[in-house]
Design a protein around this motif. Structure first.
Motif, short mmCIF file in Angstrom:
data_model
loop_
_atom_site.label_atom_id
_atom_site.label_comp_id
_atom_site.label_asym_id
_atom_site.label_seq_id
_atom_site.Cartn_x
_atom_site.Cartn_y
_atom_site.Cartn_z
N ASP A 213 -4.62 -19.62 7.95
CA ASP A 213 -4.41 -18.44 8.81
C ASP A 213 -3.46 -17.44 8.15
OD1 ASP A 213 -6.09 -19.39 10.77
OD2 ASP A 213 -4.48 -20.22 12.01
N ASP A 214 -2.43 -17.96 7.47
CA ASP A 214 -1.49 -17.08 6.75
C ASP A 214 -2.23 -16.28 5.68
OD1 ASP A 214 0.83 -17.93 8.13
OD2 ASP A 214 1.05 -19.64 6.78
N ILE A 215 -3.08 -16.97 4.94
CA ILE A 215 -3.82 -16.30 3.86
C ILE A 215 -4.81 -15.30 4.44
CG2 ILE A 215 -5.42 -16.65 1.93
CD1 ILE A 215 -4.15 -19.47 1.62
N GLN A 216 -5.46 -15.68 5.53
CA GLN A 216 -6.43 -14.78 6.16
C GLN A 216 -5.76 -13.52 6.67
OE1 GLN A 216 -9.84 -15.49 6.14
NE2 GLN A 216 -9.90 -13.32 6.67
N ARG A 217 -4.55 -13.66 7.20
CA ARG A 217 -3.81 -12.48 7.68
C ARG A 217 -3.50 -11.53 6.53
NH1 ARG A 217 -1.68 -15.91 11.78
NH2 ARG A 217 -0.14 -16.83 10.37
N LEU A 218 -3.17 -12.09 5.36
CA LEU A 218 -2.91 -11.25 4.19
C LEU A 218 -4.17 -10.48 3.79
CD1 LEU A 218 -0.75 -13.59 1.93
CD2 LEU A 218 0.01 -11.53 3.13
N ILE A 219 -5.31 -11.15 3.86
CA ILE A 219 -6.58 -10.52 3.51
C ILE A 219 -6.87 -9.36 4.45
CG2 ILE A 219 -9.09 -10.84 3.38
CD1 ILE A 219 -8.50 -13.76 2.53
N LYS B 147 -4.76 -7.64 6.39
CA LYS B 147 -3.76 -6.58 6.36
C LYS B 147 -3.65 -5.87 5.02
CE LYS B 147 -0.72 -8.53 9.93
NZ LYS B 147 0.66 -9.03 10.22
N SER B 148 -4.25 -6.43 3.99
CA SER B 148 -4.11 -5.88 2.65
C SER B 148 -4.72 -4.48 2.56
CB SER B 148 -4.78 -6.79 1.63
OG SER B 148 -4.67 -6.25 0.33
N THR B 149 -4.15 -3.66 1.69
CA THR B 149 -4.61 -2.29 1.49
C THR B 149 -6.07 -2.25 1.04
OG1 THR B 149 -4.20 -0.23 0.28
CG2 THR B 149 -3.73 -2.28 -0.87
N VAL B 150 -6.78 -1.21 1.43
CA VAL B 150 -8.17 -1.04 1.00
C VAL B 150 -8.26 -0.04 -0.15
CG1 VAL B 150 -9.12 -1.64 3.25
CG2 VAL B 150 -8.57 0.75 2.76
N ARG B 151 -7.14 0.62 -0.46
CA ARG B 151 -7.08 1.55 -1.58
C ARG B 151 -5.99 1.11 -2.55
NH1 ARG B 151 -7.63 4.72 3.00
NH2 ARG B 151 -9.53 5.98 3.10
N PRO B 152 -6.13 1.45 -3.82
CA PRO B 152 -5.07 1.09 -4.78
C PRO B 152 -3.71 1.59 -4.31
CG PRO B 152 -6.99 1.91 -5.94
CD PRO B 152 -7.25 2.14 -4.48
N LEU B 153 -2.73 0.73 -4.39
CA LEU B 153 -1.37 1.05 -3.97
C LEU B 153 -0.48 0.93 -5.20
CD1 LEU B 153 0.50 1.70 -1.56
CD2 LEU B 153 0.79 -0.76 -1.25
N THR B 154 -0.21 2.07 -5.83
CA THR B 154 0.55 2.09 -7.07
C THR B 154 1.76 3.01 -6.95
OG1 THR B 154 -0.68 3.95 -8.02
CG2 THR B 154 -1.60 1.75 -8.35
N PHE C 249 4.93 -14.01 4.98
CA PHE C 249 4.15 -13.78 3.78
C PHE C 249 3.68 -12.33 3.74
CE2 PHE C 249 3.47 -18.37 4.52
CZ PHE C 249 4.01 -18.84 3.33
N THR C 250 3.71 -11.76 2.55
CA THR C 250 3.29 -10.37 2.40
C THR C 250 2.63 -10.18 1.04
OG1 THR C 250 4.04 -8.06 2.51
CG2 THR C 250 5.49 -9.62 1.41
N SER C 251 1.92 -9.09 0.90
CA SER C 251 1.26 -8.76 -0.37
C SER C 251 2.25 -8.10 -1.31
CB SER C 251 0.07 -7.83 -0.11
OG SER C 251 -0.88 -8.44 0.72
N PRO C 252 2.00 -8.14 -2.61
CA PRO C 252 2.91 -7.55 -3.58
C PRO C 252 2.76 -6.04 -3.66
CG PRO C 252 1.00 -8.40 -4.72
CD PRO C 252 0.84 -8.78 -3.27
#
Length: 252
Positions: free
Chosen positions: A218-224, A226-233, A178-181
């Motif tokens: 746990d999968d969802i928590q890992r995404l939270i 690892k997710s970026t703290v700044r806008p990623l555009t 699982f990964t973030s978009p």
């Protein structure tokens, strides 16, 4: 109720079948419209007029691209969130629309797909305005949830009887992980949306790019985490790449 998974141009098309009607979870790309219509008539042996509603989770080409054309061809309704400002409004919005079309074509080429026309109008004109935590009109077994972050207006849809949630691009799955978009315009809001899945005890998700999957807290928590703290555009990535190229040239 049965959910059919149809291979789209760059995404999985999810068509929900009932004895008396059909529901589409996102409108797919413009070029997916004939694919959807053929699946209804040839595979399901049903009339295309059975498609009553197209839900649009957000405005990207593989989610909103076919909605207007489906309505024109079939007469179905479009349901989505309403904002005072269109996602692709103004000059900058039109530039973003062009970039998103080009990115979609790039993804298609990486998948070995031929070039197809995916252009669609950048302004969505829904027939039905959806509200957070309310039932989808005519399909009251589905509940609307606002889950922004990827854009400022993403929607997810929870099928209450089976506790499956269609999350659009909120979560992706690459190489069985699982990964973030990409992009993420609102990182903090994105994390709040993932937390909403935890609060709802979601463990079965339907993704726009990989279909059904089970997912653990746990999968969802890992995404939270690892997710970026700044806008990623796209703009920020291009700017970062250009700075790196300039720095390398100066060092040589």
């Amino acid at each position: 109720m049965q959910i059919h998974h149809i291979e789209g141009y760059i995404q999985t098309i999810l068509l929900v079948e009932y004895p008396d009607k059909l529901l589409l979870l996102d409108g797919g790309c413009r070029c997916d419209v004939p694919v959807i219509e053929a699946f209804i008539t040839d595979t399901l042996q049903r009339n295309v007029s059975d498609l009553k509603l197209v839900l649009v989770s957000h405005m990207h080409p593989d989610h909103a691209g076919g909605a207007h054309l489906l309505r024109k061809n079939i007469g179905c309704k479009i349901a989505s969130v309403s904002f005072d400002r269109q996602w692709y409004q103004g000059f900058n919005g039109r530039v973003a629309h062009t970039i998103d079309l080009m990115l979609s074509l790039y993804v298609a080429s990486r998948k070995g797909k031929k070039f197809k026309n995916i252009y669609y109008h950048p302004d969505l004109k829904p027939d039905i305005i959806l509200q957070d935590q309310t039932c989808v009109p005519e399909f009251d077994d589905w509940i609307v949830h606002f889950t922004p972050g990827h854009t400022d207006r993403d929607l997810s849809f929870l099928h209450q009887p089976t506790q499956q949630m269609y999350v659009g691009d909120l979560i992706l799955k690459l190489k069985n992980k699982f990964t973030s978009p990409f992009p993420i315009y609102q990182p903090e809001t994105y994390k709040q949306s993932l937390n909403k899945l935890l609060e709802l005890n979601i463990n079965k998700i339907l993704m726009a790019h990989d279909g059904f999957s089970e997912i653990s807290p746990d999968d969802i928590q890992r995404l939270i985490v690892k997710s970026t703290v700044r806008p990623l555009t796209v703009g920020k990535v291009v700017k970062h790449k250009l700075k790196g190229l300039i720095k390398n040239k100066k060092s040589h």
